[in-house]
Design a protein around this motif. Structure first.
Motif, mmCIF file in Angstrom:
data_model
loop_
_atom_site.group_PDB
_atom_site.id
_atom_site.type_symbol
_atom_site.label_atom_id
_atom_site.label_comp_id
_atom_site.label_asym_id
_atom_site.label_seq_id
_atom_site.Cartn_x
_atom_site.Cartn_y
_atom_site.Cartn_z
ATOM 1 N N SER A 1 -8.726 -20.373 -48.608
ATOM 2 C CA SER A 1 -9.635 -20.797 -48.251
ATOM 3 C C SER A 1 -9.685 -20.250 -46.525
ATOM 4 O O SER A 1 -8.760 -20.486 -45.857
ATOM 5 C CB SER A 1 -10.102 -22.163 -47.525
ATOM 6 N N GLU B 1 -4.068 -23.116 -47.369
ATOM 7 C CA GLU B 1 -3.638 -22.493 -48.406
ATOM 8 C C GLU B 1 -3.649 -23.960 -48.973
ATOM 9 O O GLU B 1 -4.046 -23.896 -50.733
ATOM 10 C CB GLU B 1 -2.032 -22.559 -48.322
ATOM 11 N N LEU C 1 0.210 -12.511 -45.489
ATOM 12 C CA LEU C 1 -1.044 -11.740 -45.441
ATOM 13 C C LEU C 1 -1.324 -11.097 -44.162
ATOM 14 O O LEU C 1 -1.877 -10.320 -44.478
ATOM 15 C CB LEU C 1 -2.097 -12.803 -46.577
ATOM 16 N N GLN D 1 -6.674 -22.687 -54.211
ATOM 17 C CA GLN D 1 -7.203 -21.696 -53.871
ATOM 18 C C GLN D 1 -7.022 -21.465 -52.370
ATOM 19 O O GLN D 1 -7.147 -22.439 -51.456
ATOM 20 C CB GLN D 1 -8.885 -22.126 -53.635
ATOM 21 N N TRP E 1 -11.346 -18.195 -50.500
ATOM 22 C CA TRP E 1 -11.077 -16.954 -50.015
ATOM 23 C C TRP E 1 -11.011 -15.839 -51.214
ATOM 24 O O TRP E 1 -11.190 -14.813 -51.766
ATOM 25 C CB TRP E 1 -10.197 -17.034 -48.819
ATOM 26 N N ARG E 2 -9.600 -17.061 -51.616
ATOM 27 C CA ARG E 2 -8.963 -15.604 -53.113
ATOM 28 C C ARG E 2 -7.931 -16.872 -53.781
ATOM 29 O O ARG E 2 -7.552 -17.746 -53.243
ATOM 30 C CB ARG E 2 -7.671 -14.330 -52.070
ATOM 31 N N ASP E 3 -7.643 -15.936 -54.557
ATOM 32 C CA ASP E 3 -6.467 -17.525 -55.218
ATOM 33 C C ASP E 3 -5.016 -16.622 -55.437
ATOM 34 O O ASP E 3 -4.836 -15.711 -54.861
ATOM 35 C CB ASP E 3 -6.954 -17.529 -57.277
ATOM 36 N N ASP E 4 -4.111 -18.040 -55.441
ATOM 37 C CA ASP E 4 -2.860 -18.281 -55.866
ATOM 38 C C ASP E 4 -2.475 -18.937 -56.452
ATOM 39 O O ASP E 4 -3.157 -19.578 -57.193
ATOM 40 C CB ASP E 4 -1.890 -18.287 -53.998
ATOM 41 N N LEU F 1 -12.705 -9.821 -44.909
ATOM 42 C CA LEU F 1 -11.859 -10.841 -45.364
ATOM 43 C C LEU F 1 -12.699 -10.373 -47.327
ATOM 44 O O LEU F 1 -12.615 -11.161 -48.236
ATOM 45 C CB LEU F 1 -11.629 -12.494 -45.136
ATOM 46 N N GLY F 2 -14.253 -9.893 -46.761
ATOM 47 C CA GLY F 2 -14.994 -9.494 -48.088
ATOM 48 C C GLY F 2 -15.561 -11.244 -47.743
ATOM 49 O O GLY F 2 -15.982 -11.671 -49.251
#
Length: 298
Positions: A267, A146, A104, A265, A159-162, A287-288
């Motif tokens: 972070s 992570e 990423l 998630q 931050w985002r899902d994984d 990163l939003g």
């Protein structure tokens, strides 16, 4: 009080790098000159910045307290060289866990540098536990992790899902069905990430919830080593979907469906005092993440 930028820089570098020798090398000073600069700074301030235990230097409570202000001073001085710039420039230290750093971060940093070409990125690749430690020691501006984590001083922002993926080699007996049942898990040889990694923490939590004991053949700190070990027939693996998407597409590895809860998630980790940094705020916005959200601690 008489202070110099050289003294402040060697203090900041020693606090960040953890060793006077490393700080001296970074600042292009001899060790004796760096040591003298620290002594002169402590003498001018009237208190100790480091306690000395043999060859090791441990920052004192007073040193920890003054360090953010010293960094503000150095940042403000650096900004004088470009008074009309956006303020988003200079060294930017990011500590990222392995999956994020590999799959990423490159695209994210390419976008960031396209917007702010005066930024000088420095990526430090560690597991989740080590990323947290770097933020504790103020050795990074931002951390990207992570695994599940909490901290009484640091701010950990979703931050985002994984999701993790269990996989095997295409010649493995399980490959034809593509399914790994709970009762089969204890019979497998597993090639996993090391303890302390976010990937391993999510896997261990899922296995514990399923009430299974598994046989770990190897615990490795590199994803490529895990994938190559699985390809060699040493066992089955578990990594982020980000890490195996290409091998699954090419048929080199085969996805194994399970009932395990392997979502997670990703972070972002920041220190509270970074709210004043335009550099950090710009990265969070990329990163939003709204900067006011980043100030909500956990």
């Amino acid at each position: 009080m008489s202070l110099s930028l050289k003294q402040l820089k060697i203090f900041e570098a020693t606090a960040r790098l953890g060793r006077l020798t490393a700080a001296a090398d970074e600042q292009a000073l001899s060790q004796s000159a760096a040591s003298q600069a620290l002594k002169e700074l402590e003498s001018s301030l009237g208190y100790r910045l480091f306690s000395r235990s043999g060859r090791d230097l441990v920052i004192t409570d007073l040193g920890q307290d003054v360090l953010p202000r010293v960094r503000d001073i150095l940042s403000n001085v650096e900004s004088l060289s470009a008074p009309y710039s956006s303020g988003v420039s200079g060294a930017f230290r990011v500590a990222a866990s392995v999956t994020i750093a590999s799959y990423l971060f490159p695209a994210i940093m390419a976008d960031f540098l396209a917007r702010y070409p005066d930024v000088e990125p420095d990526l430090q690749i560690n597991n989740t536990g080590q990323v947290i430690e770097r933020l504790e020691k103020q050795q990074a501006h931002v951390g990207l992790i992570e695994g599940p984590a909490s901290h009484h001083q640091l701010q950990i922002i979703p931050w985002r899902d994984d999701s993790l993926q269990i996989f095997c080699h295409h010649s493995h007996p399980l490959a034809q069905r593509g399914v790994l049942g709970i009762e089969q898990m204890a019979q497998q040889r597993w090639i996993l990430r090391e303890q302390g990694s976010g990937t391993r923490a999510v896997f261990d939590r899922a296995i514990q919830q399923a009430g299974v004991n598994v046989n770990t053949v190897m615990a490795l700190n590199r994803q490529e080593a895990i994938k190559q070990s699985v390809k060699a027939g040493l066992g089955i693996g578990c990594l982020s979907q980000l890490a195996v998407v290409e091998e699954l597409r090419r048929g080199e590895l085969v996805e194994l469906e399970t009932s395990l809860e392997l979502s997670r998630q990703l972070s972002v980790v920041v220190r509270p005092e970074t709210r004043s940094s335009k550099l950090v705020q710009a990265f969070l916005q990329l990163l939003g993440i709204e900067t006011d959200q980043a100030m909500v601690g956990r």
